[in-house]
Design a protein around this motif. Structure first.
Motif, PDB file in Angstrom:
ATOM      1  N   MET A   1     -11.925   8.599   2.874  1.00  0.00           N
ATOM      2  CA  MET A   1     -10.807   8.380   3.801  1.00  0.00           C
ATOM      3  C   MET A   1      -9.529   8.989   3.251  1.00  0.00           C
ATOM      4  O   MET A   1      -8.719   9.561   3.997  1.00  0.00           O
ATOM      5  CB  MET A   1     -10.640   6.870   4.038  1.00  0.00           C
ATOM      6  N   LYS A   2      -9.327   8.880   1.944  1.00  0.00           N
ATOM      7  CA  LYS A   2      -8.126   9.478   1.357  1.00  0.00           C
ATOM      8  C   LYS A   2      -8.197  11.000   1.399  1.00  0.00           C
ATOM      9  O   LYS A   2      -7.173  11.687   1.592  1.00  0.00           O
ATOM     10  CB  LYS A   2      -7.952   8.981  -0.077  1.00  0.00           C
ATOM     11  N   THR A   3      -9.402  11.541   1.213  1.00  0.00           N
ATOM     12  CA  THR A   3      -9.568  12.998   1.224  1.00  0.00           C
ATOM     13  C   THR A   3      -9.206  13.585   2.580  1.00  0.00           C
ATOM     14  O   THR A   3      -8.634  14.688   2.669  1.00  0.00           O
ATOM     15  CB  THR A   3     -11.012  13.365   0.861  1.00  0.00           C
ATOM     16  N   VAL A   9     -16.184   2.218  -2.704  1.00  0.00           N
ATOM     17  CA  VAL A   9     -15.204   3.049  -3.419  1.00  0.00           C
ATOM     18  C   VAL A   9     -15.250   4.495  -2.938  1.00  0.00           C
ATOM     19  O   VAL A   9     -14.218   5.132  -2.688  1.00  0.00           O
ATOM     20  CB  VAL A   9     -15.460   2.971  -4.941  1.00  0.00           C
ATOM     21  N   ARG A  10     -16.448   5.031  -2.779  1.00  0.00           N
ATOM     22  CA  ARG A  10     -16.572   6.423  -2.314  1.00  0.00           C
ATOM     23  C   ARG A  10     -16.075   6.563  -0.883  1.00  0.00           C
ATOM     24  O   ARG A  10     -15.502   7.599  -0.505  1.00  0.00           O
ATOM     25  CB  ARG A  10     -18.012   6.898  -2.430  1.00  0.00           C
ATOM     26  N   GLN A  11     -16.313   5.536  -0.054  1.00  0.00           N
ATOM     27  CA  GLN A  11     -15.805   5.598   1.321  1.00  0.00           C
ATOM     28  C   GLN A  11     -14.285   5.659   1.326  1.00  0.00           C
ATOM     29  O   GLN A  11     -13.677   6.376   2.124  1.00  0.00           O
ATOM     30  CB  GLN A  11     -16.295   4.393   2.115  1.00  0.00           C
ATOM     31  N   ILE A  12     -13.661   4.890   0.428  1.00  0.00           N
ATOM     32  CA  ILE A  12     -12.203   4.936   0.323  1.00  0.00           C
ATOM     33  C   ILE A  12     -11.760   6.328  -0.111  1.00  0.00           C
ATOM     34  O   ILE A  12     -10.768   6.889   0.387  1.00  0.00           O
ATOM     35  CB  ILE A  12     -11.717   3.852  -0.672  1.00  0.00           C
ATOM     36  N   ALA A  68      -8.066  -1.811  -5.131  1.00  0.00           N
ATOM     37  CA  ALA A  68      -9.077  -0.846  -4.698  1.00  0.00           C
ATOM     38  C   ALA A  68      -8.468   0.313  -3.921  1.00  0.00           C
ATOM     39  O   ALA A  68      -8.888   1.470  -4.076  1.00  0.00           O
ATOM     40  CB  ALA A  68     -10.128  -1.555  -3.843  1.00  0.00           C
ATOM     41  N   CYS A  69      -7.479   0.017  -3.100  1.00  0.00           N
ATOM     42  CA  CYS A  69      -6.905   1.067  -2.255  1.00  0.00           C
ATOM     43  C   CYS A  69      -5.954   1.992  -3.007  1.00  0.00           C
ATOM     44  O   CYS A  69      -5.622   3.082  -2.521  1.00  0.00           O
ATOM     45  CB  CYS A  69      -6.176   0.442  -1.062  1.00  0.00           C
ATOM     46  N   ASN A  70      -5.492   1.559  -4.174  1.00  0.00           N
ATOM     47  CA  ASN A  70      -4.580   2.400  -4.959  1.00  0.00           C
ATOM     48  C   ASN A  70      -5.321   3.343  -5.901  1.00  0.00           C
ATOM     49  O   ASN A  70      -4.686   4.086  -6.651  1.00  0.00           O
ATOM     50  CB  ASN A  70      -3.618   1.522  -5.765  1.00  0.00           C
ATOM     51  N   VAL A  71      -6.654   3.324  -5.875  1.00  0.00           N
ATOM     52  CA  VAL A  71      -7.439   4.257  -6.679  1.00  0.00           C
ATOM     53  C   VAL A  71      -7.280   5.665  -6.091  1.00  0.00           C
ATOM     54  O   VAL A  71      -7.304   5.849  -4.866  1.00  0.00           O
ATOM     55  CB  VAL A  71      -8.915   3.831  -6.694  1.00  0.00           C
ATOM     56  N   GLY A  93      -7.039  12.379   4.618  1.00  0.00           N
ATOM     57  CA  GLY A  93      -5.637  12.149   4.981  1.00  0.00           C
ATOM     58  C   GLY A  93      -5.215  10.710   5.188  1.00  0.00           C
ATOM     59  O   GLY A  93      -4.047  10.462   5.529  1.00  0.00           O
ATOM     60  N   ALA A  94      -6.089   9.749   5.016  1.00  0.00           N
ATOM     61  CA  ALA A  94      -5.692   8.345   5.216  1.00  0.00           C
ATOM     62  C   ALA A  94      -4.749   7.908   4.098  1.00  0.00           C
ATOM     63  O   ALA A  94      -4.974   8.205   2.928  1.00  0.00           O
ATOM     64  CB  ALA A  94      -6.923   7.450   5.241  1.00  0.00           C
ATOM     65  N   ARG A  95      -3.675   7.185   4.470  1.00  0.00           N
ATOM     66  CA  ARG A  95      -2.738   6.688   3.492  1.00  0.00           C
ATOM     67  C   ARG A  95      -3.241   5.365   2.911  1.00  0.00           C
ATOM     68  O   ARG A  95      -4.023   4.647   3.526  1.00  0.00           O
ATOM     69  CB  ARG A  95      -1.359   6.487   4.120  1.00  0.00           C
ATOM     70  N   THR A  96      -2.740   5.050   1.731  1.00  0.00           N
ATOM     71  CA  THR A  96      -3.137   3.783   1.073  1.00  0.00           C
ATOM     72  C   THR A  96      -2.812   2.585   1.951  1.00  0.00           C
ATOM     73  O   THR A  96      -3.612   1.644   2.070  1.00  0.00           O
ATOM     74  CB  THR A  96      -2.422   3.650  -0.286  1.00  0.00           C
ATOM     75  N   SER A  97      -1.634   2.592   2.575  1.00  0.00           N
ATOM     76  CA  SER A  97      -1.232   1.472   3.430  1.00  0.00           C
ATOM     77  C   SER A  97      -2.159   1.319   4.625  1.00  0.00           C
ATOM     78  O   SER A  97      -2.459   0.200   5.061  1.00  0.00           O
ATOM     79  CB  SER A  97       0.205   1.659   3.909  1.00  0.00           C
ATOM     80  N   GLN A  98      -2.643   2.434   5.186  1.00  0.00           N
ATOM     81  CA  GLN A  98      -3.560   2.353   6.332  1.00  0.00           C
ATOM     82  C   GLN A  98      -4.894   1.739   5.921  1.00  0.00           C
ATOM     83  O   GLN A  98      -5.468   0.910   6.636  1.00  0.00           O
ATOM     84  CB  GLN A  98      -3.785   3.759   6.908  1.00  0.00           C
ATOM     85  N   ILE A  99      -5.392   2.169   4.758  1.00  0.00           N
ATOM     86  CA  ILE A  99      -6.680   1.620   4.291  1.00  0.00           C
ATOM     87  C   ILE A  99      -6.537   0.131   3.972  1.00  0.00           C
ATOM     88  O   ILE A  99      -7.401  -0.685   4.317  1.00  0.00           O
ATOM     89  CB  ILE A  99      -7.167   2.403   3.062  1.00  0.00           C
ATOM     90  N   ALA A 100      -5.426  -0.234   3.307  1.00  0.00           N
ATOM     91  CA  ALA A 100      -5.195  -1.642   2.981  1.00  0.00           C
ATOM     92  C   ALA A 100      -5.094  -2.487   4.252  1.00  0.00           C
ATOM     93  O   ALA A 100      -5.652  -3.597   4.331  1.00  0.00           O
ATOM     94  CB  ALA A 100      -3.934  -1.791   2.137  1.00  0.00           C
ATOM     95  N   THR A 101      -4.388  -1.958   5.250  1.00  0.00           N
ATOM     96  CA  THR A 101      -4.266  -2.683   6.524  1.00  0.00           C
ATOM     97  C   THR A 101      -5.630  -2.883   7.170  1.00  0.00           C
ATOM     98  O   THR A 101      -5.893  -3.935   7.778  1.00  0.00           O
ATOM     99  CB  THR A 101      -3.342  -1.908   7.482  1.00  0.00           C
ATOM    100  N   LEU A 102      -6.497  -1.887   7.038  1.00  0.00           N
ATOM    101  CA  LEU A 102      -7.837  -1.990   7.610  1.00  0.00           C
ATOM    102  C   LEU A 102      -8.582  -3.192   7.043  1.00  0.00           C
ATOM    103  O   LEU A 102      -9.119  -4.028   7.785  1.00  0.00           O
ATOM    104  CB  LEU A 102      -8.599  -0.696   7.321  1.00  0.00           C
ATOM    105  N   TYR A 103      -8.612  -3.303   5.702  1.00  0.00           N
ATOM    106  CA  TYR A 103      -9.364  -4.394   5.078  1.00  0.00           C
ATOM    107  C   TYR A 103      -8.664  -5.743   5.237  1.00  0.00           C
ATOM    108  O   TYR A 103      -9.320  -6.789   5.381  1.00  0.00           O
ATOM    109  CB  TYR A 103      -9.605  -4.084   3.602  1.00  0.00           C
ATOM    110  N   LEU A 104      -7.323  -5.735   5.235  1.00  0.00           N
ATOM    111  CA  LEU A 104      -6.602  -6.988   5.491  1.00  0.00           C
ATOM    112  C   LEU A 104      -6.854  -7.477   6.915  1.00  0.00           C
ATOM    113  O   LEU A 104      -6.916  -8.697   7.165  1.00  0.00           O
ATOM    114  CB  LEU A 104      -5.103  -6.791   5.260  1.00  0.00           C
TER     115      LEU A 104
END
Length: 808
Positions: A293-295, A287-290, A378-381, A297-308
């Protein structure tokens, strides 16, 4: 520029979590393996059963005629609408084996092996066609009897004479079952004459030229041919027309395979659910890593794509492991069914291209779809929420629903109570884990419940029979002589003479047409004479009265009949009091229905008195079937007395065509049914594996989220043993909850499978039976799995230092 670090993180995540990575691969591979096994089996068996059966060019109809000569055969072949015709005969004999046993033999006489175009058999070894005074054994019969080409057989014929004949080779006949009670052989008409049989050919097999798969068109042509044959001065005793182009077991096999395919699909979905739980537990630790990444500049869609992408890669790898193994297992299972059950060859193990596409899509898309929900959640937090996560929640579900109840349980200290309450930390994770374990348990319990239900069904069917041995003679004999001969043998308690003949519904043209297979075993209707005062049959009446009750009350037992429930397929609108007309050979009789009885594992039967049977068949004191009750009913005693009976009748020159004991019937059914139950257990074991892996994943997540809690426990004096105890207790608590749910789910599932299989195989639903053995076995499996699944996370939690815990 951000792509490279992102994918490097993905690789590091997989490297730093080898256990969870392996768990996801194993779970998805197990699901794909089960689906591939059943999908491949379904595609191969449905194709091969039909191809093997049609390759024999099965007869459109089989006519039983008093005598078939060459002139009549030539005229039949020229009859309009006939595509092919051939004559055959069947001779009942016995093979005297070296150990003294008499093996029943069905000897098929083929008019011309070189022109064998209907119900074809295929050469395997030796001479083709078989020379005079020799025979070909069906390949499985040759193997079962441990014989070889060149061996000389001692045959005992129906008239009591003995003949020697040489085995000239073997043949494969896909039209006969794998031999169990009888062996199968083939010979020419010259050999039949040499054996002293001069009855000639009686069975006429025909195929039709137009509309070969239209049963009404076949019946119309067969009727026209039969009437023409009668005009030539011959007698047509009966006509049998099977379902066109359909093997007797084709519908049953397709239905069962379809059911297994559905269950294997459920197993794949469960494996995908496990993948989702593992991804969720991994995200809980990141959760903290996410948030970081958001801090940056990573977008939610980019993080979700990473885990998918991680799920996609692992799913592809798992599919590459599970699919080939499933393909091999499916081919092996198909081979076993075709060879051991159906006596077919597997011409090809190839599967259609769409099977590969389905497996790839199922192995990849199903896990991806299941993983979308936890990844999205998780990525929408928000970044702030993610950065302030400490691995615990403000309110537990247990505090609202179960907290007070748990607190009242005796013998629980605060540490144990906290551990049990922690089971409800994540409602979604708990529900997924319970779904995995409960579904696997329900499937496992249902498999053994169905097995026990089938066994009870067989036991109830045996109880209806009330006898230990049934003997069928090669030809009718004087009943008093047979009863005296068998009755003198020590250990025999009772002997009754029974007789049975196939019948058909009356037609205005006088023909007896049965829509059944040539062996008369599937779809046939038989009339059976019940001896006066018989103690060997006790059926449950659905309506009306039994024959003896009618006779005693009305004073006349003639021209009355009791139908069993299976016979209602031939007379669907008949009720007690109605009149039915039956045809036996060239005779017809009208009978009043006085009762309808329920009977298990028995074909369509019309029960009549001996006097009525004699009127129908012109047989009064001559009987072919005898049922024997013994003083002791254990298998060893029954087999020993059976041999004595066979020897005694042999000395009287009375030939037995087949002896059937209760043990033989049970073994015959159990061998086939066990294969089905084992397939169900195979799928349930895959589900159990996925369920235990899911529990292990859930425990790892729970332990990771409670790292600081364990630090607090250690700081106030909790020992490593207490930590281990609490973690394992939590897993056992979840396992026991799943056990209760599994038992509840198993009730309707067992009832559904039992009803489906019972109606499919025996036209009567199996009863709902609960196997206590299945409950204890699954309880052991799920609790042992819980201990194993939580042992490693518990050990890791106990090894955490206080400093490391608070630094988490």
């Amino acid at each position: 520029m951000l792509l490279k670090p992102r994918w490097m993180k993905l690789a590091r995540d997989a490297q730093l979590m080898p256990g969870r990575t392996a768990m996801m691969i194993l779970a998805i591979a197990a699901g794909v393996f089960g689906l591939a096994t059943m999908l491949v089996s379904y595609t191969i068996l449905t194709r091969e059963i039909r191809q093997n059966y049609l390759a024999t060019n099965p007869a459109s109809a089989t006519l039983r005629i008093d005598n078939i000569d060459a002139q009549l055969m030539q005229s039949i072949r020229n009859f309009p609408g006939i595509a092919a015709a051939q004559a055959s005969a069947k001779v009942d004999a016995g093979i005297q084996l070296a150990d003294g046993r008499l093996q029943a033999l069905n000897l098929m006489i083929v008019d011309d092996f070189k022109e064998l175009h209907i119900n074809s058999i295929f050469p395997e070894t030796g001479a083709w066609p078989p020379p005079p005074d020799t025979l070909l054994l069906e390949k499985d019969s040759l193997k079962k009897l441990k014989l070889k080409t060149g061996d000389v057989l001692q045959l005992k014929m129906a008239d009591g004479s003995q003949r020697q004949i040489t085995v000239s080779g073997s043949a494969h006949d896909p039209g006969v079952p794998v031999p169990s009670m009888s062996a199968f052989a083939y010979a020419t008409p010259d050999t039949m004459v040499a054996l002293g049989i001069r009855d000639g050919m009686h069975d006429l097999k025909i195929t039709v030229r137009n509309n070969p798969f239209d049963i009404d068109a076949i019946e119309q042509l067969a009727s026209s041919l039969a009437l023409w044959i009668q005009q030539q001065g011959h007698v047509v005793e009966r006509i049998r027309i099977p379902p066109p182009g359909e093997h007797p077991h084709q519908l049953i096999m397709t239905s069962i395979l379809g059911m297994l395919l559905v269950f294997s699909g459920i197993a794949l979905v469960l494996s995908a659910v496990l993948t989702a739980t593992i991804i969720e537990s991994m995200l809980a630790q990141q959760v903290r890593q996410i948030g970081v990444m958001k801090t940056i500049g990573a977008r939610t869609s980019q993080i979700a794509t990473l885990y998918l992408s991680l799920v996609l890669i692992l799913a592809l790898l798992a599919t590459c492991i599970g699919a080939p193994a499933g393909l091999a297992a499916g081919r092996a299972f198909s081979q076993q069914i075709l060879v051991s059950v159906l006596n077919f060859n597997m011409n090809s193990g190839a599967v259609p291209d769409y099977v590969y596409l389905v497996l790839i899509m199922a192995g990849v898309l199903v896990p991806l779809c299941m993983a979308v929900v936890p990844i999205s959640r998780a990525c929408n937090v928000s970044a702030h929420t993610a950065m302030t996560d400490f691995g615990s929640k403000q309110k537990y579900f247990a505090e609202k629903a179960f907290g007070k109840w748990l607190s009242h349980l005796p013998g629980l200290d605060r540490g144990m109570l906290m551990s049990l309450r922690n089971s409800f930390r994540s409602q979604g994770r708990l529900m997924l884990t319970l779904a995995l374990l409960a579904t696997a348990g329900a499937m496992f319990i249902s498999s053994l419940n169905v097995r026990k239900a089938s066994q009870e069904h067989l036991a109830e069917a045996a109880a209806e029979r009330h006898y230990d041995l049934e003997i069928h003679l090669s030809k009718p004999a004087d009943k008093n002589k047979i009863i005296r001969t068998i009755g003198t043998i020590s250990g025999v308690n009772l002997v009754e003479a029974w007789s049975s003949s196939s019948v058909a519904r009356h037609r205005p043209d006088g023909l007896n047409i049965e829509r059944t297979y040539p062996d008369g075993g599937h779809g046939s209707l038989n009339v059976t004479a019940i001896p006066d005062g018989s103690k060997l049959i006790n059926l449950t009446m659905q309506s009306g009265q039994w024959l003896s009750e009618i006779k005693s009350s009305a004073g006349n037992g003639l021209d009355t009949v009791v139908l069993n429930n299976k016979a209602l397929e031939s007379f669907p609108k008949v009720r007690v009091g109605d009149t039915i007309t039956l045809g036996v050979r060239d005779k017809t009789a009208s009978l009043r229905v006085v009762g309808i009885a329920r009977q298990k594992m028995t074909g369509a039967m019309a029960y009549v008195s001996p006097a009525t049977y004699a009127k129908l068949t012109d047989q009064s004191e001559l009987y072919r079937s005898f049922r024997v009750v013994m003083d002791q009913h254990d298998p060893k005693t029954i087999d020993a007395i059976t041999k004595q009976i066979e020897a005694a009748l042999s000395r009287q020159e009375i030939r037995i065509s087949v002896s059937i004991t209760e043990n033989m019937l049970r073994q015959e059914v159990d061998d086939h049914f066990d294969l089905l139950v084992n397939a169900l257990l195979f799928i349930s074991i895959l589900m159990a594996l996925v369920g235990v892996l899911g529990l292990g994943s859930s425990m790892s997540s729970n332990v990771a989220e409670r790292t600081r809690e364990f630090g607090v426990m250690r700081s106030i004096g909790a020992s490593p043993g207490v930590v281990i105890r609490n973690v394992i207790a939590e897993a056992l608590f979840i396992a026991l909850m799943s056990f209760g749910i599994a038992v509840a789910m198993a009730l309707p599932l067992s009832a559904g499978i039992s009803a489906f299989l019972g109606n499919l195989l025996f036209d009567e639903a199996f009863p709902l039976v609960i196997s206590q053995k299945s409950l204890w076995i699954w309880l052991f499996i799920v609790t042992s799995g819980a201990v194993l699944a939580s042992a490693y996370p518990a050990w890791k939690a106990s090894r955490l230092s206080i400093r490391a815990s608070f630094a988490h």
